[in-house]
Design a protein around this motif. Structure first.
Motif, PDB file in Angstrom:
ATOM      1  N   VAL A 165       0.739  -0.924   0.115  1.00 53.77           N
ATOM      2  CA  VAL A 165       0.310   0.118   0.062  1.00 53.77           C
ATOM      3  C   VAL A 165       0.706   1.508   0.010  1.00 53.77           C
ATOM      4  CG1 VAL A 165      -1.527   1.454   1.233  1.00 53.77           C
ATOM      5  CG2 VAL A 165      -2.066  -1.516   0.834  1.00 53.77           C
ATOM      6  N   VAL A 166       2.183   1.281   1.195  1.00 54.10           N
ATOM      7  CA  VAL A 166       2.754   2.297   0.586  1.00 54.10           C
ATOM      8  C   VAL A 166       3.840   2.254  -0.265  1.00 54.10           C
ATOM      9  CG1 VAL A 166       4.391   3.254   2.251  1.00 54.10           C
ATOM     10  CG2 VAL A 166       3.159   1.869   3.314  1.00 54.10           C
ATOM     11  N   ALA A 167       3.337   1.970  -1.486  1.00 52.57           N
ATOM     12  CA  ALA A 167       5.000   1.347  -2.020  1.00 52.57           C
ATOM     13  C   ALA A 167       3.989   2.177  -3.097  1.00 52.57           C
ATOM     14  CB  ALA A 167       5.501   0.085  -2.463  1.00 52.57           C
ATOM     15  N   THR A 168       1.972   1.689  -3.066  1.00 55.36           N
ATOM     16  CA  THR A 168       1.864   2.085  -4.507  1.00 55.36           C
ATOM     17  C   THR A 168       1.958   3.624  -4.443  1.00 55.36           C
ATOM     18  OG1 THR A 168       0.046   0.356  -3.715  1.00 55.36           O
ATOM     19  CG2 THR A 168      -0.755   1.506  -5.061  1.00 55.36           C
ATOM     20  N   TRP A 169       1.431   4.313  -3.100  1.00 51.67           N
ATOM     21  CA  TRP A 169       1.427   5.801  -3.031  1.00 51.67           C
ATOM     22  C   TRP A 169       2.775   6.111  -3.045  1.00 51.67           C
ATOM     23  CZ3 TRP A 169      -2.079   9.096  -1.303  1.00 51.67           C
ATOM     24  CH2 TRP A 169      -3.340   8.763  -1.210  1.00 51.67           C
ATOM     25  N   VAL A 170       3.291   6.074  -2.752  1.00 51.15           N
ATOM     26  CA  VAL A 170       4.495   6.369  -3.658  1.00 51.15           C
ATOM     27  C   VAL A 170       4.575   6.318  -4.676  1.00 51.15           C
ATOM     28  CG1 VAL A 170       7.307   5.719  -4.103  1.00 51.15           C
ATOM     29  CG2 VAL A 170       5.872   6.144  -1.935  1.00 51.15           C
ATOM     30  N   LEU A 171       4.519   5.255  -5.936  1.00 54.18           N
ATOM     31  CA  LEU A 171       4.245   5.301  -7.482  1.00 54.18           C
ATOM     32  C   LEU A 171       3.501   6.703  -7.391  1.00 54.18           C
ATOM     33  CD1 LEU A 171       4.529   1.521  -8.143  1.00 54.18           C
ATOM     34  CD2 LEU A 171       6.443   3.482  -8.264  1.00 54.18           C
ATOM     35  N   ALA A 172       2.304   6.569  -6.358  1.00 54.27           N
ATOM     36  CA  ALA A 172       1.437   7.343  -7.304  1.00 54.27           C
ATOM     37  C   ALA A 172       1.733   8.609  -7.592  1.00 54.27           C
ATOM     38  CB  ALA A 172      -0.486   7.082  -6.345  1.00 54.27           C
ATOM     39  N   VAL A 173       2.455   9.212  -6.265  1.00 61.78           N
ATOM     40  CA  VAL A 173       2.687  10.203  -5.833  1.00 61.78           C
ATOM     41  C   VAL A 173       4.467  10.673  -7.482  1.00 61.78           C
ATOM     42  CG1 VAL A 173       4.139  12.119  -5.069  1.00 61.78           C
ATOM     43  CG2 VAL A 173       2.679  11.020  -3.812  1.00 61.78           C
ATOM     44  N   ALA A 174       4.907   9.709  -7.881  1.00 61.40           N
ATOM     45  CA  ALA A 174       5.990   9.640  -9.002  1.00 61.40           C
ATOM     46  C   ALA A 174       4.737  10.180 -10.378  1.00 61.40           C
ATOM     47  CB  ALA A 174       6.438   8.347  -8.756  1.00 61.40           C
ATOM     48  N   ALA A 175       4.577   8.645 -10.708  1.00 59.09           N
ATOM     49  CA  ALA A 175       3.288   8.787 -11.232  1.00 59.09           C
ATOM     50  C   ALA A 175       2.291  10.304 -11.474  1.00 59.09           C
ATOM     51  CB  ALA A 175       2.374   8.217 -11.439  1.00 59.09           C
ATOM     52  N   LEU A 176       2.027  10.761 -10.730  1.00 54.35           N
ATOM     53  CA  LEU A 176       0.972  12.829 -10.902  1.00 54.35           C
ATOM     54  C   LEU A 176       1.798  13.641 -10.749  1.00 54.35           C
ATOM     55  CD1 LEU A 176      -1.774  13.290 -10.298  1.00 54.35           C
ATOM     56  CD2 LEU A 176      -1.062  13.695  -7.929  1.00 54.35           C
ATOM     57  N   ALA A 177       3.182  13.812  -9.840  1.00 47.24           N
ATOM     58  CA  ALA A 177       3.692  15.261 -10.844  1.00 47.24           C
ATOM     59  C   ALA A 177       4.894  14.557 -12.032  1.00 47.24           C
ATOM     60  CB  ALA A 177       5.296  14.705  -9.821  1.00 47.24           C
ATOM     61  N   GLU A 178       5.249  13.111 -12.631  1.00 49.86           N
ATOM     62  CA  GLU A 178       4.957  13.353 -13.782  1.00 49.86           C
ATOM     63  C   GLU A 178       3.946  13.575 -14.881  1.00 49.86           C
ATOM     64  OE1 GLU A 178       8.596  12.923 -15.037  1.00 49.86           O
ATOM     65  OE2 GLU A 178       9.225  13.265 -13.462  1.00 49.86           O
ATOM     66  N   LEU A 179       3.343  13.050 -14.726  1.00 52.68           N
ATOM     67  CA  LEU A 179       1.872  13.709 -15.964  1.00 52.68           C
ATOM     68  C   LEU A 179       1.736  15.018 -15.527  1.00 52.68           C
ATOM     69  CD1 LEU A 179      -0.562  12.995 -17.872  1.00 52.68           C
ATOM     70  CD2 LEU A 179      -1.734  12.631 -15.237  1.00 52.68           C
ATOM     71  N   ALA A 180       1.535  16.244 -14.270  1.00 51.50           N
ATOM     72  CA  ALA A 180       2.162  17.617 -14.755  1.00 51.50           C
ATOM     73  C   ALA A 180       2.887  17.897 -14.987  1.00 51.50           C
ATOM     74  CB  ALA A 180       1.728  17.715 -13.131  1.00 51.50           C
ATOM     75  N   ARG A 181       3.833  17.393 -15.192  1.00 51.09           N
ATOM     76  CA  ARG A 181       5.227  18.008 -15.455  1.00 51.09           C
ATOM     77  C   ARG A 181       5.030  17.864 -17.651  1.00 51.09           C
ATOM     78  NH1 ARG A 181       9.431  16.649 -17.798  1.00 51.09           N
ATOM     79  NH2 ARG A 181       8.944  14.289 -17.782  1.00 51.09           N
ATOM     80  N   LEU A 182       4.721  16.797 -17.880  1.00 51.61           N
ATOM     81  CA  LEU A 182       3.949  16.545 -18.831  1.00 51.61           C
ATOM     82  C   LEU A 182       3.113  17.413 -19.503  1.00 51.61           C
ATOM     83  CD1 LEU A 182       4.789  13.035 -19.228  1.00 51.61           C
ATOM     84  CD2 LEU A 182       6.178  14.771 -20.276  1.00 51.61           C
ATOM     85  N   ARG A 183       2.297  18.135 -18.549  1.00 45.30           N
ATOM     86  CA  ARG A 183       1.343  18.160 -19.277  1.00 45.30           C
ATOM     87  C   ARG A 183       1.398  20.442 -18.966  1.00 45.30           C
ATOM     88  NH1 ARG A 183      -1.392  20.730 -22.307  1.00 45.30           N
ATOM     89  NH2 ARG A 183      -4.120  20.713 -22.196  1.00 45.30           N
ATOM     90  N   ARG A 184       2.307  20.234 -18.187  1.00 44.15           N
ATOM     91  CA  ARG A 184       2.548  21.702 -18.531  1.00 44.15           C
ATOM     92  C   ARG A 184       3.614  21.914 -19.585  1.00 44.15           C
ATOM     93  NH1 ARG A 184       3.807  25.534 -13.973  1.00 44.15           N
ATOM     94  NH2 ARG A 184       5.735  26.912 -14.961  1.00 44.15           N
ATOM     95  N   GLU A 185       4.801  21.124 -19.534  1.00 41.69           N
ATOM     96  CA  GLU A 185       5.022  21.138 -20.924  1.00 41.69           C
ATOM     97  C   GLU A 185       5.342  21.880 -22.310  1.00 41.69           C
ATOM     98  OE1 GLU A 185       8.262  18.207 -20.831  1.00 41.69           O
ATOM     99  OE2 GLU A 185       9.433  19.140 -19.132  1.00 41.69           O
TER     100      GLU A 185
END
Length: 406
Positions: A165-185
Protein backbone atom coordinates in the motif's frame (compact mmCIF):
# COMPACT_ATOMS: atom_id res chain seq x y z
CA UNK A 1 -10.01 26.80 -6.87
CA UNK A 2 -8.71 30.29 -7.29
CA UNK A 3 -5.38 29.10 -8.56
CA UNK A 4 -7.13 27.17 -11.32
CA UNK A 5 -7.88 29.55 -14.15
CA UNK A 6 -9.09 32.49 -12.20
CA UNK A 7 -11.18 30.82 -9.52
CA UNK A 8 -13.71 29.04 -11.75
CA UNK A 9 -14.52 25.34 -11.45
CA UNK A 10 -11.87 23.05 -12.89
CA UNK A 11 -13.21 20.64 -15.50
CA UNK A 12 -10.41 18.14 -15.78
CA UNK A 13 -6.68 18.80 -15.55
CA UNK A 14 -6.44 21.39 -18.23
CA UNK A 15 -3.34 23.06 -16.79
CA UNK A 16 -2.33 20.55 -14.13
CA UNK A 17 -3.75 18.70 -11.11
CA UNK A 18 -6.06 20.35 -8.59
CA UNK A 19 -4.33 23.03 -6.60
CA UNK A 20 -1.68 23.75 -9.21
CA UNK A 21 -1.76 27.03 -11.11
CA UNK A 22 -0.94 27.82 -14.68
CA UNK A 23 2.59 29.20 -15.20
CA UNK A 24 1.37 32.67 -16.14
CA UNK A 25 -0.90 32.77 -13.06
CA UNK A 26 2.14 32.20 -10.85
CA UNK A 27 3.98 35.00 -12.60
CA UNK A 28 1.01 37.36 -12.52
CA UNK A 29 0.28 36.81 -8.80
CA UNK A 30 3.60 35.80 -7.19
CA UNK A 31 2.58 37.06 -3.72
CA UNK A 32 -0.80 35.34 -3.52
CA UNK A 33 -0.63 32.10 -1.50
CA UNK A 34 -2.96 29.29 -2.58
CA UNK A 35 -5.19 29.61 0.48
CA UNK A 36 -8.27 27.89 -0.85
CA UNK A 37 -6.65 24.72 -2.11
CA UNK A 38 -4.46 24.47 1.01
CA UNK A 39 -7.49 24.77 3.29
CA UNK A 40 -9.35 22.11 1.30
CA UNK A 41 -6.39 19.73 1.44
CA UNK A 42 -5.94 20.35 5.18
CA UNK A 43 -9.62 19.72 5.91
CA UNK A 44 -9.59 16.57 3.79
CA UNK A 45 -6.50 15.24 5.61
CA UNK A 46 -7.93 15.93 9.09
CA UNK A 47 -11.40 14.57 8.38
CA UNK A 48 -10.16 11.63 6.32
CA UNK A 49 -7.65 10.60 8.97
CA UNK A 50 -10.34 10.78 11.67
CA UNK A 51 -12.55 8.40 9.72
CA UNK A 52 -9.64 6.13 8.85
CA UNK A 53 -8.65 5.87 12.52
CA UNK A 54 -11.92 4.08 13.38
CA UNK A 55 -10.81 1.05 11.40
CA UNK A 56 -7.33 0.87 12.96
CA UNK A 57 -7.79 0.14 16.68
CA UNK A 58 -4.25 -1.27 16.95
CA UNK A 59 -2.68 2.12 16.12
CA UNK A 60 -2.13 5.02 18.52
CA UNK A 61 -5.37 7.04 18.85
CA UNK A 62 -5.42 10.50 17.37
CA UNK A 63 -4.51 13.19 19.87
CA UNK A 64 -3.36 16.78 19.82
CA UNK A 65 0.16 15.90 18.74
CA UNK A 66 -1.20 13.88 15.81
CA UNK A 67 -3.32 16.79 14.63
CA UNK A 68 -0.37 19.17 14.97
CA UNK A 69 1.69 16.85 12.76
CA UNK A 70 -1.15 16.67 10.22
CA UNK A 71 -1.30 20.47 10.18
CA UNK A 72 2.51 20.60 9.89
CA UNK A 73 2.26 18.37 6.81
CA UNK A 74 -0.45 20.46 5.16
CA UNK A 75 0.29 24.08 6.15
CA UNK A 76 3.59 24.37 4.17
CA UNK A 77 1.57 23.94 0.97
CA UNK A 78 0.81 27.66 1.23
CA UNK A 79 4.39 28.30 0.04
CA UNK A 80 4.65 25.51 -2.54
CA UNK A 81 4.90 28.01 -5.42
CA UNK A 82 7.61 30.13 -3.79
CA UNK A 83 9.68 27.46 -2.05
CA UNK A 84 8.86 24.13 -3.73
CA UNK A 85 12.00 22.29 -2.52
CA UNK A 86 11.54 23.23 1.14
CA UNK A 87 7.85 22.31 0.99
CA UNK A 88 8.61 18.90 -0.54
CA UNK A 89 11.07 18.04 2.22
CA UNK A 90 8.89 19.57 4.95
CA UNK A 91 5.74 17.64 4.05
CA UNK A 92 7.70 14.40 3.75
CA UNK A 93 9.38 14.94 7.15
CA UNK A 94 6.05 15.71 8.88
CA UNK A 95 4.39 12.64 7.34
CA UNK A 96 7.31 10.41 8.39
CA UNK A 97 7.19 11.74 11.97
CA UNK A 98 3.42 11.11 12.06
CA UNK A 99 3.83 7.49 10.92
CA UNK A 100 6.85 6.85 13.16
CA UNK A 101 4.80 7.76 16.24
CA UNK A 102 2.31 5.03 15.39
CA UNK A 103 -0.69 7.14 14.44
CA UNK A 104 -3.32 5.68 12.08
CA UNK A 105 -2.73 5.52 8.36
CA UNK A 106 -4.84 7.81 6.24
CA UNK A 107 -4.57 10.62 3.69
CA UNK A 108 -1.39 11.95 5.31
CA UNK A 109 0.39 11.19 2.04
CA UNK A 110 -1.75 13.72 0.13
CA UNK A 111 0.25 16.82 1.25
CA UNK A 112 3.43 14.96 0.29
CA UNK A 113 1.99 14.26 -3.14
CA UNK A 114 1.00 17.91 -3.70
CA UNK A 115 4.32 19.24 -2.34
CA UNK A 116 6.43 16.92 -4.51
CA UNK A 117 4.18 17.67 -7.45
CA UNK A 118 4.91 21.37 -7.04
CA UNK A 119 8.66 20.70 -6.89
CA UNK A 120 8.61 18.57 -10.06
CA UNK A 121 6.53 21.07 -12.03
CA UNK A 122 8.84 23.88 -10.87
CA UNK A 123 11.81 21.97 -12.26
CA UNK A 124 13.18 20.45 -9.03
CA UNK A 125 12.68 16.78 -9.88
CA UNK A 126 15.73 15.56 -7.96
CA UNK A 127 14.58 17.23 -4.75
CA UNK A 128 11.06 15.83 -5.15
CA UNK A 129 12.26 12.26 -5.72
CA UNK A 130 14.76 12.56 -2.87
CA UNK A 131 11.98 13.63 -0.50
CA UNK A 132 9.73 10.77 -1.61
CA UNK A 133 12.62 8.29 -1.41
CA UNK A 134 13.52 9.40 2.11
CA UNK A 135 9.89 9.06 3.19
CA UNK A 136 9.69 5.53 1.78
CA UNK A 137 13.07 4.52 3.22
CA UNK A 138 12.14 5.96 6.62
CA UNK A 139 8.84 4.10 6.63
CA UNK A 140 10.58 0.82 5.73
CA UNK A 141 13.07 1.39 8.54
CA UNK A 142 10.26 1.99 11.05
CA UNK A 143 8.07 -0.88 9.82
CA UNK A 144 10.84 -3.48 9.60
CA UNK A 145 13.21 -2.60 12.46
CA UNK A 146 12.43 0.43 14.65
CA UNK A 147 8.87 -0.72 15.39
CA UNK A 148 10.24 -2.53 18.46
CA UNK A 149 11.05 0.73 20.21
CA UNK A 150 8.37 3.00 18.77
CA UNK A 151 4.66 3.21 19.58
CA UNK A 152 2.26 1.56 19.62
CA UNK A 153 3.35 -0.93 22.23
CA UNK A 154 3.36 -4.51 21.04
CA UNK A 155 3.46 -3.50 17.40
CA UNK A 156 4.45 -6.22 14.98
CA UNK A 157 6.61 -6.26 11.87
CA UNK A 158 4.77 -4.87 8.86
CA UNK A 159 3.50 -7.35 6.32
CA UNK A 160 3.88 -7.33 2.56
CA UNK A 161 0.35 -6.03 2.06
CA UNK A 162 0.96 -2.97 4.19
CA UNK A 163 4.22 -2.19 2.41
CA UNK A 164 2.52 -2.70 -0.94
CA UNK A 165 0.00 0.00 0.00
CA UNK A 166 2.80 2.43 0.90
CA UNK A 167 4.67 1.57 -2.29
CA UNK A 168 1.50 2.21 -4.27
CA UNK A 169 1.21 5.66 -2.73
CA UNK A 170 4.82 6.43 -3.61
CA UNK A 171 4.33 5.30 -7.21
CA UNK A 172 1.10 7.29 -7.42
CA UNK A 173 2.93 10.43 -6.26
CA UNK A 174 5.66 9.85 -8.86
CA UNK A 175 3.18 9.23 -11.67
CA UNK A 176 1.07 12.25 -10.70
CA UNK A 177 4.07 14.57 -10.62
CA UNK A 178 5.42 13.37 -13.95
CA UNK A 179 1.98 13.67 -15.54
CA UNK A 180 1.69 17.26 -14.35
CA UNK A 181 5.19 18.06 -15.59
CA UNK A 182 4.50 16.61 -19.04
CA UNK A 183 1.18 18.45 -19.27
CA UNK A 184 2.80 21.72 -18.27
CA UNK A 185 5.58 21.28 -20.83
CA UNK A 186 3.02 20.41 -23.51
CA UNK A 187 0.99 23.52 -22.67
CA UNK A 188 4.16 25.66 -22.80
CA UNK A 189 5.05 24.22 -26.22
CA UNK A 190 1.54 24.85 -27.51
CA UNK A 191 1.66 28.44 -26.28
CA UNK A 192 5.07 28.96 -27.91
CA UNK A 193 3.78 27.44 -31.16
CA UNK A 194 0.75 29.72 -31.15
CA UNK A 195 2.93 32.76 -30.51
CA UNK A 196 5.33 31.75 -33.29
CA UNK A 197 2.45 31.16 -35.71
CA UNK A 198 1.02 34.58 -34.85
CA UNK A 199 4.40 36.23 -35.43
CA UNK A 200 4.80 34.39 -38.72
CA UNK A 201 1.35 35.47 -39.90
CA UNK A 202 2.11 39.07 -38.92
CA UNK A 203 5.42 38.98 -40.81
CA UNK A 204 3.76 37.52 -43.89
CA UNK A 205 1.05 40.17 -43.77
CA UNK A 206 3.63 42.96 -43.47
CA UNK A 207 5.51 41.57 -46.47
CA UNK A 208 2.30 41.30 -48.48
CA UNK A 209 1.32 44.89 -47.72
CA UNK A 210 4.85 46.11 -48.47
CA UNK A 211 4.75 44.35 -51.85
CA UNK A 212 1.36 45.83 -52.67
CA UNK A 213 2.40 49.36 -51.75
CA UNK A 214 5.70 49.04 -53.62
CA UNK A 215 4.04 47.75 -56.78
CA UNK A 216 1.29 50.36 -56.74
CA UNK A 217 3.51 53.33 -55.95
CA UNK A 218 6.49 52.35 -58.08
CA UNK A 219 4.38 51.98 -61.22
CA UNK A 220 2.24 55.06 -60.72
CA UNK A 221 5.08 57.33 -59.62
CA UNK A 222 7.18 56.18 -62.60
CA UNK A 223 4.35 57.17 -64.94
CA UNK A 224 3.90 60.47 -63.12
CA UNK A 225 7.64 61.19 -63.25
CA UNK A 226 7.84 60.58 -66.99
CA UNK A 227 4.73 62.63 -67.72
CA UNK A 228 5.86 65.46 -65.43
CA UNK A 229 9.20 65.63 -67.22
CA UNK A 230 7.43 65.66 -70.59
CA UNK A 231 4.96 68.29 -69.45
CA UNK A 232 7.73 70.60 -68.21
CA UNK A 233 9.64 70.20 -71.46
CA UNK A 234 6.58 70.92 -73.62
CA UNK A 235 4.88 73.51 -71.43
CA UNK A 236 5.95 76.45 -73.64
CA UNK A 237 6.37 74.82 -77.06
CA UNK A 238 3.35 72.49 -77.08
CA UNK A 239 0.74 73.40 -74.42
CA UNK A 240 -1.73 70.78 -75.67
CA UNK A 241 0.78 67.97 -75.25
CA UNK A 242 1.66 69.32 -71.81
CA UNK A 243 -2.06 69.33 -70.95
CA UNK A 244 -2.29 65.66 -72.02
CA UNK A 245 0.69 64.84 -69.75
CA UNK A 246 -1.00 66.54 -66.81
CA UNK A 247 -4.20 64.60 -67.52
CA UNK A 248 -2.21 61.37 -67.44
CA UNK A 249 -0.61 62.43 -64.15
CA UNK A 250 -4.05 63.10 -62.69
CA UNK A 251 -5.35 59.70 -63.79
CA UNK A 252 -2.30 57.81 -62.54
CA UNK A 253 -2.29 59.56 -59.17
CA UNK A 254 -6.02 58.95 -58.73
CA UNK A 255 -5.60 55.25 -59.43
CA UNK A 256 -2.62 55.02 -57.07
CA UNK A 257 -4.54 56.75 -54.29
CA UNK A 258 -7.47 54.36 -54.76
CA UNK A 259 -5.28 51.28 -54.50
CA UNK A 260 -3.37 52.65 -51.51
CA UNK A 261 -6.68 53.37 -49.75
CA UNK A 262 -7.73 49.79 -50.45
CA UNK A 263 -4.56 48.42 -48.83
CA UNK A 264 -4.81 50.77 -45.84
CA UNK A 265 -8.51 49.97 -45.45
CA UNK A 266 -7.62 46.31 -45.03
CA UNK A 267 -5.20 47.34 -42.26
CA UNK A 268 -7.80 49.39 -40.39
CA UNK A 269 -10.45 46.64 -40.53
CA UNK A 270 -8.75 43.21 -40.45
CA UNK A 271 -10.89 40.48 -41.98
CA UNK A 272 -13.29 42.92 -43.65
CA UNK A 273 -14.17 42.35 -47.28
CA UNK A 274 -12.34 44.69 -49.67
CA UNK A 275 -14.44 47.54 -51.06
CA UNK A 276 -13.02 47.06 -54.56
CA UNK A 277 -11.98 43.89 -56.36
CA UNK A 278 -8.28 43.11 -56.46
CA UNK A 279 -6.63 43.98 -59.76
CA UNK A 280 -5.98 41.20 -62.25
CA UNK A 281 -5.05 40.50 -65.85
CA UNK A 282 -8.48 41.77 -66.93
CA UNK A 283 -6.93 45.24 -66.46
CA UNK A 284 -4.22 44.49 -69.04
CA UNK A 285 -5.56 47.11 -71.54
CA UNK A 286 -5.48 49.73 -68.80
CA UNK A 287 -1.90 48.76 -67.92
CA UNK A 288 -0.87 48.95 -71.58
CA UNK A 289 -2.49 52.39 -71.85
CA UNK A 290 -0.62 53.64 -68.77
CA UNK A 291 2.66 52.36 -70.22
CA UNK A 292 1.89 54.12 -73.49
CA UNK A 293 1.28 57.35 -71.58
CA UNK A 294 4.78 56.93 -70.13
CA UNK A 295 6.19 56.58 -73.66
CA UNK A 296 6.41 52.78 -73.73
CA UNK A 297 4.82 50.75 -76.50
CA UNK A 298 3.66 47.33 -75.27
CA UNK A 299 3.07 44.49 -77.72
CA UNK A 300 1.10 41.52 -76.37
CA UNK A 301 1.04 37.97 -77.68
CA UNK A 302 -1.48 35.40 -76.52
CA UNK A 303 -4.57 35.83 -74.41
CA UNK A 304 -4.31 36.00 -70.60
CA UNK A 305 -6.18 33.00 -69.11
CA UNK A 306 -8.82 33.13 -66.39
CA UNK A 307 -7.03 32.61 -63.11
CA UNK A 308 -8.03 32.28 -59.46
CA UNK A 309 -7.85 35.61 -57.60
CA UNK A 310 -4.49 34.93 -55.93
CA UNK A 311 -2.72 33.90 -59.12
CA UNK A 312 -4.47 36.64 -61.11
CA UNK A 313 -3.26 39.35 -58.72
CA UNK A 314 0.28 37.95 -58.67
CA UNK A 315 0.46 37.81 -62.49
CA UNK A 316 -0.86 41.39 -62.77
CA UNK A 317 1.62 42.76 -60.19
CA UNK A 318 4.55 40.93 -61.80
CA UNK A 319 3.63 42.33 -65.22
CA UNK A 320 3.12 45.80 -63.74
CA UNK A 321 6.51 45.75 -62.00
CA UNK A 322 8.30 44.42 -65.10
CA UNK A 323 6.85 47.19 -67.31
CA UNK A 324 7.68 49.78 -64.65
CA UNK A 325 11.28 48.57 -64.68
CA UNK A 326 11.40 48.93 -68.46
CA UNK A 327 10.20 52.53 -68.16
CA UNK A 328 12.67 53.35 -65.42
CA UNK A 329 15.77 51.37 -66.31
CA UNK A 330 15.76 50.62 -70.03
CA UNK A 331 16.58 52.78 -73.01
CA UNK A 332 14.09 50.82 -75.09
CA UNK A 333 10.67 52.32 -75.67
CA UNK A 334 9.22 49.00 -76.76
CA UNK A 335 8.29 45.93 -74.66
CA UNK A 336 6.82 42.56 -75.61
CA UNK A 337 4.51 40.58 -73.33
CA UNK A 338 3.81 36.95 -74.12
CA UNK A 339 1.24 34.73 -72.38
CA UNK A 340 1.68 30.97 -72.54
CA UNK A 341 -0.72 28.58 -70.84
CA UNK A 342 -0.68 24.80 -70.60
CA UNK A 343 -0.66 21.89 -68.15
CA UNK A 344 -2.06 24.14 -65.44
CA UNK A 345 0.91 26.54 -65.67
CA UNK A 346 0.99 30.17 -66.81
CA UNK A 347 4.20 31.34 -68.46
CA UNK A 348 4.43 35.12 -68.53
CA UNK A 349 7.40 36.61 -70.43
CA UNK A 350 8.30 40.31 -70.66
CA UNK A 351 11.13 41.38 -73.00
CA UNK A 352 12.69 44.70 -73.88
CA UNK A 353 15.52 45.45 -76.29
CA UNK A 354 17.56 47.68 -74.00
CA UNK A 355 20.07 49.10 -73.60
CA UNK A 356 20.13 49.64 -69.85
CA UNK A 357 20.18 53.22 -68.68
CA UNK A 358 21.76 52.58 -65.24
CA UNK A 359 23.71 50.15 -63.12
CA UNK A 360 20.53 48.60 -61.74
CA UNK A 361 19.17 47.59 -65.12
CA UNK A 362 16.13 45.43 -64.99
CA UNK A 363 14.90 46.90 -61.75
CA UNK A 364 15.92 47.62 -58.21
CA UNK A 365 16.42 44.86 -55.69
CA UNK A 366 13.06 45.47 -54.02
CA UNK A 367 11.07 45.13 -57.22
CA UNK A 368 12.67 41.84 -58.31
CA UNK A 369 12.54 40.52 -54.75
CA UNK A 370 8.83 41.34 -54.58
CA UNK A 371 8.18 39.52 -57.86
CA UNK A 372 10.06 36.45 -56.63
CA UNK A 373 8.15 36.48 -53.33
CA UNK A 374 4.81 36.64 -55.15
CA UNK A 375 5.75 33.75 -57.41
CA UNK A 376 7.18 31.66 -54.56
CA UNK A 377 4.00 32.16 -52.50
CA UNK A 378 2.09 30.34 -55.27
CA UNK A 379 4.74 27.70 -55.85
CA UNK A 380 6.07 29.40 -58.99
CA UNK A 381 9.41 30.84 -60.10
CA UNK A 382 10.82 34.05 -61.54
CA UNK A 383 13.83 34.26 -63.84
CA UNK A 384 15.15 37.74 -64.60
CA UNK A 385 18.33 38.81 -66.35
CA UNK A 386 19.96 40.18 -69.51
CA UNK A 387 19.23 38.44 -72.81
CA UNK A 388 22.13 37.10 -74.89
CA UNK A 389 21.17 39.39 -77.81
CA UNK A 390 20.76 42.45 -75.59
CA UNK A 391 17.93 43.83 -73.55
CA UNK A 392 16.33 42.27 -70.50
CA UNK A 393 13.88 39.45 -69.91
CA UNK A 394 11.56 38.52 -67.04
CA UNK A 395 10.05 35.04 -67.17
CA UNK A 396 7.40 34.12 -64.59
CA UNK A 397 6.12 30.55 -64.27
CA UNK A 398 3.00 30.40 -62.08
CA UNK A 399 0.72 27.46 -61.27
CA UNK A 400 -2.67 28.60 -62.50
CA UNK A 401 -4.89 25.70 -61.40
CA UNK A 402 -4.79 26.58 -57.71
CA UNK A 403 -7.99 26.47 -55.73
CA UNK A 404 -9.26 29.84 -54.61
CA UNK A 405 -8.80 29.03 -50.93
CA UNK A 406 -5.07 28.53 -51.54
Amino acid sequence: MEEQHGGGPAHGWRYGPPGWRRPDDTEAHPARPPWRSTLLITAFVLVGTTFAAHGQPDRVPLDGYARVLLLAASAPLLWRHRHPVAVAYGTAAAALAYLALGYPYGPVFLPVAVGCLGAVVAGHRRAAWTAVGLLWAGHLLVALWLYRWLPPAGDRRAGLGQEAVVATWVLAVAALAELARLRREQWARERADRAEAARRRADEERLRIARELHDVLAHSISVINVQASMGLALLDSDPEQARAALTTIKSASKEALGEVRQVLGALRAPGAAPRAPAPGLARLPELVQQAAAAGLTVETEGEPPRLPPGADLAAFRILQEALTNVVRHSGSRHARVRFGYGDGVLRLRIDDDGPATGADAGGSGNGLAGMRERAAALGGTIEAGPRPDGGFRVLAVLPSDLREDQ
